[in-house]
Design a protein around this motif. Structure first.
Motif, short mmCIF file in Angstrom:
data_model
loop_
_atom_site.label_atom_id
_atom_site.label_comp_id
_atom_site.label_asym_id
_atom_site.label_seq_id
_atom_site.Cartn_x
_atom_site.Cartn_y
_atom_site.Cartn_z
N UNK A 125 -46.80 21.46 -22.54
CA UNK A 125 -45.70 21.05 -23.60
C UNK A 125 -46.13 19.77 -24.12
N UNK A 126 -45.92 19.46 -25.59
CA UNK A 126 -46.06 18.19 -26.21
C UNK A 126 -45.13 17.22 -25.67
N UNK A 127 -45.31 16.14 -25.68
CA UNK A 127 -44.24 15.03 -25.48
C UNK A 127 -44.03 14.17 -26.75
N UNK A 128 -45.01 14.08 -27.56
CA UNK A 128 -44.85 13.23 -28.57
C UNK A 128 -44.84 14.33 -29.99
N UNK A 129 -44.00 13.66 -30.98
CA UNK A 129 -44.02 14.33 -32.38
C UNK A 129 -45.45 14.65 -32.87
N UNK A 130 -45.89 15.75 -33.42
CA UNK A 130 -46.75 16.04 -34.04
C UNK A 130 -48.16 16.28 -33.16
N UNK A 131 -47.84 16.14 -31.88
CA UNK A 131 -49.02 16.07 -30.92
C UNK A 131 -49.58 17.32 -30.94
N UNK A 132 -48.87 18.57 -31.09
CA UNK A 132 -49.21 19.86 -31.14
C UNK A 132 -48.32 20.83 -32.04
N UNK A 133 -49.17 21.19 -33.19
CA UNK A 133 -48.74 22.19 -33.86
C UNK A 133 -49.17 23.40 -33.84
N UNK A 134 -48.01 24.47 -33.87
CA UNK A 134 -48.35 25.96 -33.58
C UNK A 134 -48.09 26.56 -35.19
N UNK A 135 -49.10 27.37 -35.44
CA UNK A 135 -49.16 27.88 -36.94
C UNK A 135 -49.46 29.52 -36.75
N UNK A 192 -43.06 19.82 -29.83
CA UNK A 192 -42.10 18.84 -29.17
C UNK A 192 -40.80 18.83 -29.64
N UNK A 193 -40.65 18.75 -30.83
CA UNK A 193 -39.23 18.86 -31.78
C UNK A 193 -38.64 20.16 -32.04
N UNK A 194 -39.63 21.27 -32.20
CA UNK A 194 -39.17 22.60 -32.81
C UNK A 194 -38.91 22.33 -34.21
N UNK A 195 -39.42 21.31 -34.80
CA UNK A 195 -39.24 21.52 -36.27
C UNK A 195 -40.17 22.44 -36.80
N UNK A 196 -39.69 23.14 -37.54
CA UNK A 196 -40.41 24.38 -38.18
C UNK A 196 -40.51 24.47 -39.71
N UNK A 197 -41.34 24.45 -40.45
CA UNK A 197 -41.71 24.68 -41.99
C UNK A 197 -42.20 25.90 -42.25
N UNK A 198 -41.62 26.58 -43.24
CA UNK A 198 -42.06 28.04 -43.71
C UNK A 198 -42.52 27.95 -45.07
N UNK A 199 -43.68 28.38 -45.33
CA UNK A 199 -44.24 28.62 -47.15
C UNK A 199 -44.12 30.16 -47.20
N UNK A 200 -43.64 30.48 -48.32
CA UNK A 200 -44.00 31.88 -48.80
C UNK A 200 -45.15 31.88 -49.99
N UNK A 201 -46.04 32.78 -49.46
CA UNK A 201 -47.45 32.68 -50.21
C UNK A 201 -47.41 34.11 -51.04
N UNK A 202 -48.19 33.87 -52.07
CA UNK A 202 -48.44 35.13 -52.90
C UNK A 202 -49.85 35.62 -52.53
N UNK A 203 -50.90 34.73 -51.89
CA UNK A 203 -51.88 35.10 -51.54
C UNK A 203 -52.40 34.54 -50.12
N UNK A 204 -53.22 35.18 -49.47
CA UNK A 204 -53.61 34.45 -48.06
C UNK A 204 -54.48 33.38 -48.33
N UNK A 205 -55.18 33.37 -49.49
CA UNK A 205 -56.31 32.32 -49.77
C UNK A 205 -55.44 30.84 -49.82
N UNK A 206 -54.18 31.07 -50.19
CA UNK A 206 -53.41 29.81 -50.04
C UNK A 206 -53.07 28.90 -48.93
N UNK A 207 -53.37 29.41 -47.72
CA UNK A 207 -53.18 29.03 -46.46
C UNK A 207 -53.53 27.43 -46.37
#
Length: 337
Positions: A222-232, A256-271
């Motif tokens: 488990x990460x202890x600091x902000x942005x130490x570990x990002x899941x995608x 660490x913070x459970x902060x989540x960002x969601x992007x809606x994409x038209x194509x997989x190549x935009x990842x």
């Protein structure tokens, strides 16, 4: 309930005939001489309702032995039927329902009758004569092989034998393969459930259906600091597009913070483009740098350009098994759109 026979039937009920009846809730006979064990009943203790609503009273109950024919074979076999009511002016009826409750299988064969099976073995047959199903019985001194079907009557009397494991299996199946331990506790809450149930169900589907899933291993990384570990993770292609035409969803979750960002994409190549946008915005707003980036090995992050970007930024890429849904339960994710 008693069998209803029309006077216009070609085969009228006779005193010596025994009929298989689907509307009869207990075995009944008018032949006192057939009982091999017999118990007197107090007058009026056991009323029986006929099909037209009139009431008669049984004088006793016990076990009878009949010598019935064996289909496709020359000869007869002695069958002991338990829990039969004695009503002198009644009709000889064998309850189809009790047969089925006690594990016998009854198969209708047009033009022949009702075949009765015990453990996949054809035991006997109730012949079809018109719309009635009498048994082929030999009326002489019983002799030969005995077959005790242990057919317990539907009514409960204190002197009747208990079913033991067979009753456990019956109640177990009646209640949709209810657990045996739970069945035992029912007897103190529900009338009619025996209190001496035992045994277990050997059906593979029943056993597997009661298995519980082992608890997940505790999360140690488990990460202890902000942005130490990002899941995608990357979801899609969805059948129905969004209002903007997007058919894919890209998620970034800070461990660490459970902060989540969601992007809606038209194509997989935009990842890859969206990853750079998320990295720039998150590091700028939070004042920290992304150190580790965990993915499930999907094709959206396998390009050489993405690998070069991670190396250049000093970000360590980690790969996990594709179990995002189970991990999300641990993360308590709140998605911000």
């Amino acid at each position: 309930m008693w069998m209803a026979a029309s006077q216009k039937e070609a085969h009228a009920p006779r005193d010596n005939d025994f009929y298989l009846d689907s509307a009869c809730s207990t075995h009944v006979t008018n032949r006192r001489d057939l009982f091999i064990s017999y118990h007197e009943l107090e007058k009026g203790k056991r009323p029986v309702e006929e099909f037209e609503g009139s009431i008669r009273h049984a004088q006793g109950y016990g076990h009878i032995k009949l010598k019935v024919s064996v289909p496709n074979k020359d000869g007869y076999i002695n069958v002991t039927i338990r829990g039969v009511l004695y009503i002198p002016d009644g009709v000889n009826l064998i309850s189809q329902g009790i047969f089925m409750e006690n594990g016998l299988r009854i198969v209708a064969v047009n033009g022949y009758g009702m075949n009765i099976y015990s453990n996949r073995t054809l035991v006997t047959r109730a012949l079809q004569i018109g719309r009635m199903f009498p048994f082929d019985i030999k009326w002489d001194t019983p002799a030969g092989e005995d077959l005790n079907l242990s057919l317990i009557s539907a009514f409960k009397l204190s002197s009747q034998p208990s079913g033991g494991a067979s009753k456990s299996g019956l109640w177990h199946r009646r209640l949709g393969h209810f657990g045996i331990e739970s069945l035992r506790s029912l007897s103190s809450h529900v009338d009619g459930v025996p209190d001496s149930l035992k045994g277990s169900c050997e059906r593979t589907a029943c056993v597997k259906g009661k298995h519980s899933r082992r608890p997940s291993k505790p999360v140690t990384d488990r990460a202890k600091a902000v942005l130490e570990l990002i899941h995608s993770d990357f979801c899609g292609r969805f059948r129905t597009p969004s209002f903007g035409g997007g058919r894919y969803m890209l998620l970034f979750i800070d461990d660490a913070t459970r902060f989540t960002k969601v992007y809606i994409l038209k194509y997989k190549s935009e990842a890859f483009t969206r990853f750079k946008e998320f990295k720039a915005a998150a590091e700028k707003q939070m004042g920290y740098c992304i150190k580790r980036f965990r993915i499930d090995g999907g094709g959206e992050y396998t390009s050489n350009e993405f690998a070069k970007c991670l190396r250049g930024e000093g970000i360590i890429k980690k790969q996990r098994r594709h179990t995002l849904l189970s991990q999300m339960a641990l993360w308590s994710v709140h998605i911000e759109r």
